[in-house]
Scaffold this motif. Structure first.
Motif, PDB file in Angstrom:
ATOM      1  N   SER A 196     -22.867  -0.919   6.980  1.00 23.29           N
ATOM      2  CA  SER A 196     -21.784  -1.139   6.247  1.00 23.29           C
ATOM      3  C   SER A 196     -21.726  -0.202   5.004  1.00 23.29           C
ATOM      4  O   SER A 196     -20.985   0.177   4.918  1.00 23.29           O
ATOM      5  N   GLU A 197     -22.898   0.313   4.723  1.00 24.57           N
ATOM      6  CA  GLU A 197     -23.521   1.626   3.844  1.00 24.57           C
ATOM      7  C   GLU A 197     -22.437   3.093   4.552  1.00 24.57           C
ATOM      8  O   GLU A 197     -22.117   3.133   3.980  1.00 24.57           O
ATOM      9  N   LEU A 198     -22.732   2.464   5.839  1.00 28.89           N
ATOM     10  CA  LEU A 198     -21.859   4.030   6.001  1.00 28.89           C
ATOM     11  C   LEU A 198     -20.911   3.927   5.955  1.00 28.89           C
ATOM     12  O   LEU A 198     -19.742   5.038   5.634  1.00 28.89           O
ATOM     13  N   ASP A 199     -20.391   2.676   6.678  1.00 28.40           N
ATOM     14  CA  ASP A 199     -19.339   2.721   5.753  1.00 28.40           C
ATOM     15  C   ASP A 199     -18.015   3.021   4.514  1.00 28.40           C
ATOM     16  O   ASP A 199     -17.306   3.670   4.626  1.00 28.40           O
ATOM     17  N   VAL A 200     -19.395   2.933   3.578  1.00 25.02           N
ATOM     18  CA  VAL A 200     -18.852   2.814   2.612  1.00 25.02           C
ATOM     19  C   VAL A 200     -19.470   4.206   2.326  1.00 25.02           C
ATOM     20  O   VAL A 200     -18.174   4.372   1.196  1.00 25.02           O
ATOM     21  N   ALA A 201     -20.086   4.622   2.774  1.00 21.26           N
ATOM     22  CA  ALA A 201     -19.822   5.993   2.527  1.00 21.26           C
ATOM     23  C   ALA A 201     -18.821   7.252   2.193  1.00 21.26           C
ATOM     24  O   ALA A 201     -18.442   8.265   2.450  1.00 21.26           O
ATOM     25  N   GLU A 202     -18.442   6.722   3.730  1.00 19.15           N
ATOM     26  CA  GLU A 202     -16.955   7.388   4.253  1.00 19.15           C
ATOM     27  C   GLU A 202     -15.966   6.497   3.457  1.00 19.15           C
ATOM     28  O   GLU A 202     -15.516   8.212   3.164  1.00 19.15           O
TER      29      GLU A 202
ATOM     30  N   ALA B  63     -11.879   1.924   6.339  1.00 20.50           N
ATOM     31  CA  ALA B  63     -10.267   1.635   5.730  1.00 20.50           C
ATOM     32  C   ALA B  63     -10.446   1.058   4.641  1.00 20.50           C
ATOM     33  O   ALA B  63      -9.847   0.639   3.689  1.00 20.50           O
ATOM     34  N   ARG B  64     -10.567  -0.983   4.888  1.00 21.38           N
ATOM     35  CA  ARG B  64      -9.896  -1.992   3.957  1.00 21.38           C
ATOM     36  C   ARG B  64     -11.195  -1.406   2.775  1.00 21.38           C
ATOM     37  O   ARG B  64     -10.011  -1.870   1.834  1.00 21.38           O
ATOM     38  N   THR B  65     -12.140  -1.193   2.104  1.00 11.98           N
ATOM     39  CA  THR B  65     -12.349  -0.492   1.030  1.00 11.98           C
ATOM     40  C   THR B  65     -11.683   0.736  -0.029  1.00 11.98           C
ATOM     41  O   THR B  65     -11.437   0.559  -0.345  1.00 11.98           O
ATOM     42  N   GLY B  66     -11.171   1.689   1.351  1.00 16.87           N
ATOM     43  CA  GLY B  66     -10.010   2.398   0.474  1.00 16.87           C
ATOM     44  C   GLY B  66      -8.882   1.702   0.232  1.00 16.87           C
ATOM     45  O   GLY B  66      -8.444   2.402  -0.495  1.00 16.87           O
ATOM     46  N   GLU B  67      -8.509   0.705   1.188  1.00 15.20           N
ATOM     47  CA  GLU B  67      -7.606   0.428   0.585  1.00 15.20           C
ATOM     48  C   GLU B  67      -7.192  -0.307  -0.927  1.00 15.20           C
ATOM     49  O   GLU B  67      -6.605  -0.345  -1.484  1.00 15.20           O
ATOM     50  N   LEU B  68      -8.385  -1.098  -1.330  1.00 11.81           N
ATOM     51  CA  LEU B  68      -8.834  -1.851  -1.869  1.00 11.81           C
ATOM     52  C   LEU B  68      -8.749  -0.804  -3.121  1.00 11.81           C
ATOM     53  O   LEU B  68      -8.728  -1.403  -4.587  1.00 11.81           O
ATOM     54  N   CYS B  69      -9.331   0.701  -3.061  1.00 11.71           N
ATOM     55  CA  CYS B  69      -9.003   1.971  -4.041  1.00 11.71           C
ATOM     56  C   CYS B  69      -8.444   1.731  -4.066  1.00 11.71           C
ATOM     57  O   CYS B  69      -7.948   2.461  -5.355  1.00 11.71           O
ATOM     58  N   GLU B  70      -7.483   1.890  -3.449  1.00 15.82           N
ATOM     59  CA  GLU B  70      -5.835   2.180  -3.314  1.00 15.82           C
ATOM     60  C   GLU B  70      -5.151   1.412  -4.497  1.00 15.82           C
ATOM     61  O   GLU B  70      -4.180   1.619  -5.793  1.00 15.82           O
ATOM     62  N   ILE B  71      -5.599   0.872  -4.800  1.00 12.35           N
ATOM     63  CA  ILE B  71      -4.827  -1.075  -5.450  1.00 12.35           C
ATOM     64  C   ILE B  71      -5.116  -0.417  -7.385  1.00 12.35           C
ATOM     65  O   ILE B  71      -5.178  -0.953  -8.015  1.00 12.35           O
ATOM     66  N   LEU B  72      -6.691  -0.312  -6.652  1.00  8.70           N
ATOM     67  CA  LEU B  72      -7.359   0.205  -8.585  1.00  8.70           C
ATOM     68  C   LEU B  72      -7.376   0.916  -8.678  1.00  8.70           C
ATOM     69  O   LEU B  72      -6.498   1.222  -9.730  1.00  8.70           O
TER      70      LEU B  72
ATOM     71  N   LYS C 211       1.533   6.785  -6.838  1.00 11.67           N
ATOM     72  CA  LYS C 211       1.576   6.597  -8.071  1.00 11.67           C
ATOM     73  C   LYS C 211       0.775   7.129  -8.485  1.00 11.67           C
ATOM     74  O   LYS C 211       1.221   6.948 -10.308  1.00 11.67           O
ATOM     75  N   ARG C 212      -0.062   6.489  -9.050  1.00 13.27           N
ATOM     76  CA  ARG C 212      -1.526   7.528  -9.787  1.00 13.27           C
ATOM     77  C   ARG C 212      -2.451   8.166  -9.388  1.00 13.27           C
ATOM     78  O   ARG C 212      -2.972   7.864  -7.858  1.00 13.27           O
ATOM     79  N   PRO C 213      -3.255   9.086 -10.243  1.00 16.49           N
ATOM     80  CA  PRO C 213      -4.384   9.992  -9.734  1.00 16.49           C
ATOM     81  C   PRO C 213      -5.963   8.921  -9.345  1.00 16.49           C
ATOM     82  O   PRO C 213      -5.814   7.976  -9.393  1.00 16.49           O
ATOM     83  N   ALA C 214      -6.013   9.901  -8.278  1.00 15.70           N
ATOM     84  CA  ALA C 214      -6.973   8.380  -7.487  1.00 15.70           C
ATOM     85  C   ALA C 214      -8.042   8.864  -7.708  1.00 15.70           C
ATOM     86  O   ALA C 214      -8.770   9.763  -8.484  1.00 15.70           O
ATOM     87  N   ALA C 215      -8.753   7.478  -8.573  1.00 15.30           N
ATOM     88  CA  ALA C 215     -10.177   7.490  -8.984  1.00 15.30           C
ATOM     89  C   ALA C 215     -11.043   8.485  -8.013  1.00 15.30           C
ATOM     90  O   ALA C 215     -10.859   7.868  -7.259  1.00 15.30           O
ATOM     91  N   PRO C 216     -12.230   8.953  -8.832  1.00 11.38           N
ATOM     92  CA  PRO C 216     -13.282   9.135  -6.956  1.00 11.38           C
ATOM     93  C   PRO C 216     -13.805   7.878  -7.715  1.00 11.38           C
ATOM     94  O   PRO C 216     -14.276   6.904  -8.375  1.00 11.38           O
ATOM     95  N   ARG C 217     -14.277   8.124  -6.141  1.00 10.24           N
ATOM     96  CA  ARG C 217     -14.677   6.481  -5.297  1.00 10.24           C
ATOM     97  C   ARG C 217     -16.194   6.938  -5.138  1.00 10.24           C
ATOM     98  O   ARG C 217     -16.931   7.864  -4.773  1.00 10.24           O
ATOM     99  N   ILE C 218     -17.587   6.072  -5.900  1.00  7.44           N
ATOM    100  CA  ILE C 218     -18.243   6.319  -6.133  1.00  7.44           C
ATOM    101  C   ILE C 218     -19.344   5.381  -5.242  1.00  7.44           C
ATOM    102  O   ILE C 218     -19.310   3.938  -5.735  1.00  7.44           O
TER     103      ILE C 218
ATOM    104  N   LEU D 214       0.825  -1.026   0.076  1.00  7.19           N
ATOM    105  CA  LEU D 214       0.090  -0.615   0.149  1.00  7.19           C
ATOM    106  C   LEU D 214       0.793   1.671  -0.065  1.00  7.19           C
ATOM    107  O   LEU D 214       0.744   2.419  -0.846  1.00  7.19           O
ATOM    108  N   GLU D 215       2.200   1.221   0.648  1.00 15.28           N
ATOM    109  CA  GLU D 215       2.839   2.821   0.866  1.00 15.28           C
ATOM    110  C   GLU D 215       3.899   2.537  -0.405  1.00 15.28           C
ATOM    111  O   GLU D 215       3.335   3.835  -0.983  1.00 15.28           O
ATOM    112  N   ALA D 216       3.857   1.376  -0.902  1.00 14.76           N
ATOM    113  CA  ALA D 216       4.456   1.709  -2.357  1.00 14.76           C
ATOM    114  C   ALA D 216       3.987   2.016  -3.266  1.00 14.76           C
ATOM    115  O   ALA D 216       4.412   2.663  -4.743  1.00 14.76           O
ATOM    116  N   VAL D 217       2.363   1.575  -3.484  1.00 17.54           N
ATOM    117  CA  VAL D 217       1.402   2.105  -4.516  1.00 17.54           C
ATOM    118  C   VAL D 217       1.014   3.475  -4.581  1.00 17.54           C
ATOM    119  O   VAL D 217       0.375   4.409  -4.940  1.00 17.54           O
ATOM    120  N   TYR D 218       1.294   4.393  -3.396  1.00 21.03           N
ATOM    121  CA  TYR D 218       0.614   5.219  -2.981  1.00 21.03           C
ATOM    122  C   TYR D 218       0.146   6.347  -3.903  1.00 21.03           C
ATOM    123  O   TYR D 218       1.877   6.822  -3.206  1.00 21.03           O
TER     124      TYR D 218
END
Ligand SMILES: Nc1nc2c(ncn2[C@@H]2O[C@H](COP(=O)(O)OP(=O)(O)OP(=O)(O)O)[C@@H](O)[C@H]2O)c(=O)[nH]1
Ligand SMILES: [Mg+2]
Length: 336
Positions: free
Chosen positions: A168-174, A141-150, A58-65, A52-56
């Motif tokens: 879960s939807e509140l976490d995802v909204a975060e 946090a976990r969702t955010g990490e997967l998004c960073e890999i994406l 490196k690429r623009p963050a895609a909008p997360r919907i 995660l640190e290495a990819v952080y």
């Protein structure tokens, strides 16, 4: 950059050379490498942090919907259609399907695979299912990490689907930049809960299955519940869709884009962070109060009595709940 250089930059130990090679493959856009990294993250593998640190950054963050809503509202169908639209614009799309492993969604993931099969052979669509295994605390946090890999893999828009049945939807909204809440004309019964929970996190409201009877009434109900929102801020637009007929997908795209432009304003961005934190606090308080009342103040035994009343047809559950709340609140105010 070689794998070794990447490793050195990320401060990886020499033995993590495998992780560094993986990072390079992800940054080259290799889906299998991205999938492997996601598995390492999900399993809490020791090299996950270094990856995660290495990819952080490196690429623009895609909008997360975030796409959330009650079971069967049409979330996966919408995600599939929206991903198709984005692909027509030539954009890489990442999809994370969060499965809260609740009894409501048994088999949902397999179903999603089948329904999202339209993208199965497209190398520029990456679909990942994520089981939450009851560890809801860390879900955002976990969702955010997967998004960073994406992001590192090259996603230009990341869609996060989750069923809005609990926390879960509140976490995802975060974790999301924009949250679309998908409802249907049939969601009317749930309007009580919607006001409090789902409606609070909605940036865009999708009234899907607009081909069903009752769409007008549902839209009117939604509008009146939106009236409780603070004035002056973002007013969630209501977009009507018929996902199965590909209707309204362009309008959804436009609404999401408008919200994105709105949140890009610096004053708004700062306020949103406060708002999201408030939502989480409110949620934690709700949970904490209920626990305190159930255990510390004997609500559990009161519940038995109220349940009997409801079952005997004496009162509705809503009235029983309101009376319990009133009684508990009065008790709380009584000085010792
Ligand atoms: N009539 C109608 N049916 C729809 C529409 N959108 C989806 N459906 C159908 O509704 C059912 C559920 O759709 P999904 O996309 O799987 O819904 P979901 O919200 O992802 O469901 P879960 O992930 O299980 O919560 C499927 O049979 C779809 O074909 C729509 O706009 N109109
Ligand atoms: Mg689904």
């Amino acid at each position: 950059m070689t794998a070794r250089e990447t490793a050195a930059r990320a401060g990886l130990p020499a033995r993590a050379g495998g992780a560094a090679a993986l990072v390079e493959e992800i940054l080259r856009g290799d889906a299998r490498a991205a999938a492997r990294a996601m598995s390492l993250i999900e399993n809490g593998a020791p090299e996950a942090g270094a990856i995660l640190e290495a990819v952080y950054g490196k690429r623009p963050a895609a909008p997360r919907i975030g796409i959330t809503g009650p079971p069967g509202a049409g979330k996966s169908t919408l995600v599939t259609e929206y991903a198709l639209l984005l692909r027509r614009e030539g954009l890489r799309v990442g999809v994370v399907a969060v499965d809260p492993t609740s009894p409501f969604t048994g088999g949902a993931i397999l179903g999603d695979r089948v329904r999202m099969g339209e993208h199965a052979t497209d190398r520029d669509v990456f679909i990942r299912s994520m089981a939450t295994r009851g560890s809801l605390g860390g879900l955002a946090a976990r969702t955010g990490e997967l998004c960073e890999i994406l992001d590192a893999w090259g996603s230009r828009t990341t869609l996060i689907e989750t069923v809005g049945v609990g926390q879960s939807e509140l976490d995802v909204a975060e974790a999301a930049d924009t949250t679309a809440v998908v409802l249907t004309p049939e969601s009317g019964d749930a309007i009580q809960t919607l006001k409090a929970g789902l409606m609070e996190i909605a940036d865009v409201i999708v009234l899907n299955k607009a081909d069903h009877a009752g769409a007008d009434a549902m839209e009117a109900a939604l509008r009146s519940s939106l009236a409780f929102r603070k004035a002056g801020g973002w007013k969630p637009p209501i977009v009507r869709t018929v996902a199965t007929e590909r209707k309204g997908i362009e309008e959804l795209h436009r609404a999401l884009g408008e919200h994105r432009a709105y949140t890009a304003r610096p004053d708004v961005a700062a306020a949103r962070r406060v708002e999201k934190t408030r939502a989480r606090l409110r949620n934690a308080i709700r949970e904490g109060l209920l626990d305190a009342w159930l255990v510390d103040r004997g609500l559990e035994s009161e519940l038995d009595r109220a349940a009997e009343q409801v079952l005997s047809g004496g009162v509705s559950p809503y009235r029983a709940a309101r009376e319990l709340i009133e009684r508990m609140t009065r008790n709380g105010e009584r000085p010792n």
